[in-house]
Design an enzyme around this catalytic site. Sequence first.
Site, PDB file in Angstrom:
ATOM      1  N   HIS A  22       0.543 -11.634   2.239  1.00 57.87           N
ATOM      2  CA  HIS A  22      -0.541 -10.910   1.562  1.00 57.87           C
ATOM      3  C   HIS A  22      -1.370 -11.804   0.618  1.00 57.87           C
ATOM      4  CE1 HIS A  22      -1.547  -6.478   0.404  1.00 57.87           C
ATOM      5  NE2 HIS A  22      -2.612  -7.228   0.343  1.00 57.87           N
ATOM      6  N   TYR A  47       0.841  -1.216   0.000  1.00 54.11           N
ATOM      7  CA  TYR A  47       0.000   0.000   0.000  1.00 54.11           C
ATOM      8  C   TYR A  47       0.874   1.263   0.000  1.00 54.11           C
ATOM      9  CZ  TYR A  47      -3.687  -3.207   1.720  1.00 54.11           C
ATOM     10  OH  TYR A  47      -4.559  -4.252   1.904  1.00 54.11           O
TER      11      TYR A  47
HETATM   12  N1  LIG Z   1      -5.529  -8.630   2.273  1.00 55.26           N
HETATM   13  C1  LIG Z   1      -5.971  -8.200   1.125  1.00 55.26           C
HETATM   14  O1  LIG Z   1      -5.720  -8.808   0.070  1.00 55.26           O
HETATM   15  C2  LIG Z   1      -6.804  -6.960   1.080  1.00 55.26           C
HETATM   16  C3  LIG Z   1      -7.476  -6.607  -0.094  1.00 55.26           C
HETATM   17  C4  LIG Z   1      -8.262  -5.458  -0.090  1.00 55.26           C
HETATM   18  C5  LIG Z   1      -8.362  -4.682   1.072  1.00 55.26           C
HETATM   19  N2  LIG Z   1      -7.674  -5.024   2.197  1.00 55.26           N
HETATM   20  C6  LIG Z   1      -7.766  -4.207   3.450  1.00 55.26           C
HETATM   21  O2  LIG Z   1      -9.143  -4.101   3.795  1.00 55.26           O
HETATM   22  C7  LIG Z   1      -9.472  -2.725   3.977  1.00 55.26           C
HETATM   23  C8  LIG Z   1     -10.935  -2.465   3.669  1.00 55.26           C
HETATM   24  O3  LIG Z   1     -11.273  -2.843   2.344  1.00 55.26           O
HETATM   25  P1  LIG Z   1     -11.493  -1.787   1.148  1.00 55.26           P
HETATM   26  O4  LIG Z   1     -10.792  -0.509   1.459  1.00 55.26           O
HETATM   27  O5  LIG Z   1     -11.139  -2.518  -0.093  1.00 55.26           O
HETATM   28  O6  LIG Z   1     -13.071  -1.595   1.091  1.00 55.26           O
HETATM   29  P2  LIG Z   1     -14.247  -1.233   2.111  1.00 55.26           P
HETATM   30  O7  LIG Z   1     -13.719  -0.923   3.455  1.00 55.26           O
HETATM   31  O8  LIG Z   1     -15.266  -2.319   1.949  1.00 55.26           O
HETATM   32  O9  LIG Z   1     -14.862   0.051   1.435  1.00 55.26           O
HETATM   33  C9  LIG Z   1     -14.164   1.277   1.384  1.00 55.26           C
HETATM   34  C10 LIG Z   1     -15.039   2.247   0.606  1.00 55.26           C
HETATM   35  O10 LIG Z   1     -16.267   2.444   1.303  1.00 55.26           O
HETATM   36  C11 LIG Z   1     -16.479   3.836   1.543  1.00 55.26           C
HETATM   37  N3  LIG Z   1     -17.123   3.911   2.865  1.00 55.26           N
HETATM   38  C12 LIG Z   1     -16.587   3.544   4.044  1.00 55.26           C
HETATM   39  N4  LIG Z   1     -17.475   3.709   5.041  1.00 55.26           N
HETATM   40  C13 LIG Z   1     -18.618   4.187   4.467  1.00 55.26           C
HETATM   41  C14 LIG Z   1     -19.876   4.577   4.993  1.00 55.26           C
HETATM   42  N5  LIG Z   1     -20.149   4.477   6.290  1.00 55.26           N
HETATM   43  N6  LIG Z   1     -20.815   5.027   4.099  1.00 55.26           N
HETATM   44  C15 LIG Z   1     -20.549   5.105   2.780  1.00 55.26           C
HETATM   45  N7  LIG Z   1     -19.359   4.762   2.234  1.00 55.26           N
HETATM   46  C16 LIG Z   1     -18.392   4.306   3.071  1.00 55.26           C
HETATM   47  C17 LIG Z   1     -15.099   4.458   1.499  1.00 55.26           C
HETATM   48  O11 LIG Z   1     -15.172   5.790   1.020  1.00 55.26           O
HETATM   49  P3  LIG Z   1     -14.502   7.037   1.843  1.00 55.26           P
HETATM   50  O12 LIG Z   1     -13.089   6.682   2.151  1.00 55.26           O
HETATM   51  O13 LIG Z   1     -14.655   8.177   0.866  1.00 55.26           O
HETATM   52  O14 LIG Z   1     -15.345   7.201   3.071  1.00 55.26           O
HETATM   53  C18 LIG Z   1     -14.412   3.588   0.424  1.00 55.26           C
HETATM   54  O15 LIG Z   1     -14.757   4.028  -0.878  1.00 55.26           O
HETATM   55  C19 LIG Z   1      -8.495  -2.026   3.020  1.00 55.26           C
HETATM   56  O16 LIG Z   1      -8.437  -0.635   3.237  1.00 55.26           O
HETATM   57  C20 LIG Z   1      -7.236  -2.781   3.310  1.00 55.26           C
HETATM   58  O17 LIG Z   1      -6.657  -2.330   4.524  1.00 55.26           O
HETATM   59  C21 LIG Z   1      -6.914  -6.167   2.221  1.00 55.26           C
END
Ligand SMILES: NC(=O)c1ccc[n+]([C@@H]2O[C@H](COP(=O)([O-])OP(=O)(O)OC[C@H]3O[C@@H](n4cnc5c(N)ncnc54)[C@H](OP(=O)(O)O)[C@@H]3O)[C@@H](O)[C@H]2O)c1
Length: 279
Positions: free
Chosen positions: A109, A51
Amino acid sequence: MTTIPQVTLNDGLLLPAVGFGTYKLNGAAGINSILSAIDTGYRLLDSAFNYENEGALGEAVRRSSVPREALIITSKLPGRHHKYDEAITTIQESLFRAGLDYYDLYLIHWPNPSKDLYVEAWQALIDAQKWGLIRSIGVCNFLPEHLDRLIKETGVTPSVNQVELHPYFSQEKQRAYDKEHGIVTESWSPLGRANKLLQDPDIKQIADAHQKTIPQIILRWHVQLGAVPIPKSSKPSRQLDNLSLFDFKLNDEEMQKIGRLSHADGRTYNQDPAIYEEF
Ligand SMILES: NC(=O)c1ccc[n+]([C@@H]2O[C@H](COP(=O)([O-])OP(=O)(O)OC[C@H]3O[C@@H](n4cnc5c(N)ncnc54)[C@H](OP(=O)(O)O)[C@@H]3O)[C@@H](O)[C@H]2O)c1
């Protein structure tokens, strides 16, 4: 401030039942978002070498008034450094980038099965844990066959398996495997990266009945499944919403209704770890 319940990992580490995702939170703006998350009450922070924000995370931790020992800080080993010596160097680099002496949780990862080096990578995490560089070691995106091999070849079971999990892809079989082996499942993209899931009419109905938002219902569903969601938001008001999950409960019927939304091709980006690889 919200009190967050904790789950106990197989090595004794206590993990908050909800964490904070940091993918795309980089640079000065990233530091501000992570600082606001810590102020809001998040104690489990997720990041990854790939990241490119271990630096921002470490800086936010130093600027925060919360003691470092009160935080559970996570990073991840990228697929291009699974060879033992490279994995050790990468863990050290992760620490230097963040300016930390240790990570609380460090995860492989992706398994990248075609390269067949994930057992070697796992041995590096085991040794780094022995040397005190990491408190707890786990994986992401590992399928049962990958986990079976780690356990059989090293005798060490990961504490955590972080996988894609949300109502459109509920990972019932993987969760059952993890539970049976004493592994805590963490949910990545718990809100489906804010795709059409956040307009789902069935979840909206449940949200209206509880006077909560759709994201809160989804995140509460994760918690009641026993999975640890790590929602990402750059916005303080959403960060607070996403943590305010402990003054209501979903009943069995509501849990099942959300569970029925899952489908075999429900992954957000079709990233099946049996074939999808990331370096
Ligand atoms: N291990 C892996 O392979 C892997 C893969 C993907 C992700 N991850 C980890 O998992 C974390 C979370 O997953 P993600 O970032 O992919 O997706 P997520 O948390 O499911 O969704 C993030 C999105 O949702 C929006 N959001 C968050 N809270 C909200 C709310 N209450 N109302 C409306 N919209 C909302 C955010 O926008 P805003 O920021 O504009 O609020 C952003 O666009 C990542 O950040 C990362 O740390 C790990």
